[in-house]
Design an enzyme around this catalytic site. Structure first.
Site, PDB file in Angstrom:
ATOM      1  N   CYS A 197       2.109   4.815 -22.385  1.00  0.00           N
ATOM      2  CA  CYS A 197       1.816   6.247 -22.285  1.00  0.00           C
ATOM      3  C   CYS A 197       2.162   6.974 -23.588  1.00  0.00           C
ATOM      4  CB  CYS A 197       2.649   6.869 -21.164  1.00  0.00           C
ATOM      5  SG  CYS A 197       1.987   6.618 -19.516  1.00  0.00           S
ATOM      6  N   GLU A 221       3.810   9.809 -23.943  1.00  0.00           N
ATOM      7  CA  GLU A 221       5.201  10.277 -23.958  1.00  0.00           C
ATOM      8  C   GLU A 221       6.147   9.135 -24.306  1.00  0.00           C
ATOM      9  OE1 GLU A 221       2.914  10.526 -21.596  1.00  0.00           O
ATOM     10  OE2 GLU A 221       3.288  12.195 -20.243  1.00  0.00           O
TER      11      GLU A 221
HETATM   12  N1  THU Z   1      -1.277   8.600 -19.571  1.00  0.00           N
HETATM   13  C1  THU Z   1      -0.347   8.997 -20.492  1.00  0.00           C
HETATM   14  O1  THU Z   1      -0.391   8.585 -21.664  1.00  0.00           O
HETATM   15  N2  THU Z   1       0.638   9.834 -20.075  1.00  0.00           N
HETATM   16  C2  THU Z   1       0.733  10.354 -18.837  1.00  0.00           C
HETATM   17  O2  THU Z   1       1.702  11.037 -18.526  1.00  0.00           O
HETATM   18  C3  THU Z   1      -0.356  10.145 -17.869  1.00  0.00           C
HETATM   19  C4  THU Z   1      -1.264   9.029 -18.190  1.00  0.00           C
HETATM   20  C5  THU Z   1      -2.326   7.662 -19.993  1.00  0.00           C
HETATM   21  C6  THU Z   1      -2.155   6.267 -19.476  1.00  0.00           C
HETATM   22  C7  THU Z   1      -3.555   5.731 -19.537  1.00  0.00           C
HETATM   23  O3  THU Z   1      -3.804   5.208 -20.833  1.00  0.00           O
HETATM   24  C8  THU Z   1      -4.436   6.954 -19.326  1.00  0.00           C
HETATM   25  O4  THU Z   1      -3.583   8.082 -19.538  1.00  0.00           O
HETATM   26  C9  THU Z   1      -5.065   7.042 -17.954  1.00  0.00           C
HETATM   27  O5  THU Z   1      -4.111   6.902 -16.971  1.00  0.00           O
END
Ligand code: THU
Length: 137
Positions: free
Chosen positions: A57, A59
């Site tokens: 992710c 974050e």
């Molecule tokens: N994703 C993030 O990077 N942060 C979040 O808090 C929510 C989801 C990303 C993970 C994945 O690559 C894409 O968003 C779809 O879920």
């Protein structure tokens, strides 16, 4: 009640980081920016993988960059995506934010079309697990 009006440097940093997200599977690019206690800003973006659960992710990446730079306290956070509403951090990322930020730290959520909301780490993760639960008095 927090009024949406983020500090623009944090939003801009998260927006720029999002451009470099690697999200060929979800096509959902996310950018994040963390302001460390020093005032420095650390950014991250989601990095997906053909083995889907291996992806990381935005974050997570930003907090890792902060820690690698020698800081372990976040004092303001921003996450942004091309979403119809300001994008909230995932559950896992709420726990990650909780690790490095106090409950009153502002967590900004944005959309690329300019919508914005603010919350706090404490409000994003009520009833959080913390180290206190691992100690029996
Ligand atoms: N994703 C993030 O990077 N942060 C979040 O808090 C929510 C989801 C990303 C993970 C994945 O690559 C894409 O968003 C779809 O879920």
């Amino acid at each position: 009640m927090l009024m949406p009006n983020s500090v623009p440097d944090l939003r801009d940093a998260a927006t720029a980081a999002r451009e470099n997200a690697y999200a060929p599977y979800s096509n959902f690019k996310v950018g994040a920016a963390m302001r460390g206690a020093s005032g420095k800003i650390y950014v991250g973006a989601n990095v997906e993988n053909v083995s889907y659960p291996v992806g990381t992710c935005a974050e997570e990446a930003a907090l890792a960059a902060m820690v690698v730079a020698g800081e372990t306290e976040v004092i303001e956070a921003y996450v942004i995506a091309d979403a119809p509403e300001p994008v909230p951090p995932s559950g896992a990322c709420r726990q990650r934010l909780k690790e490095f930020g106090k409950d009153d730290v502002t967590g900004w959520m944005g959309s690329t079309d300019g919508k914005e909301e603010a919350s706090t780490i404490g409000d994003l993760l009520p009833g959080a697990f913390d180290a206190g639960y691992m100690v029996r008095s």
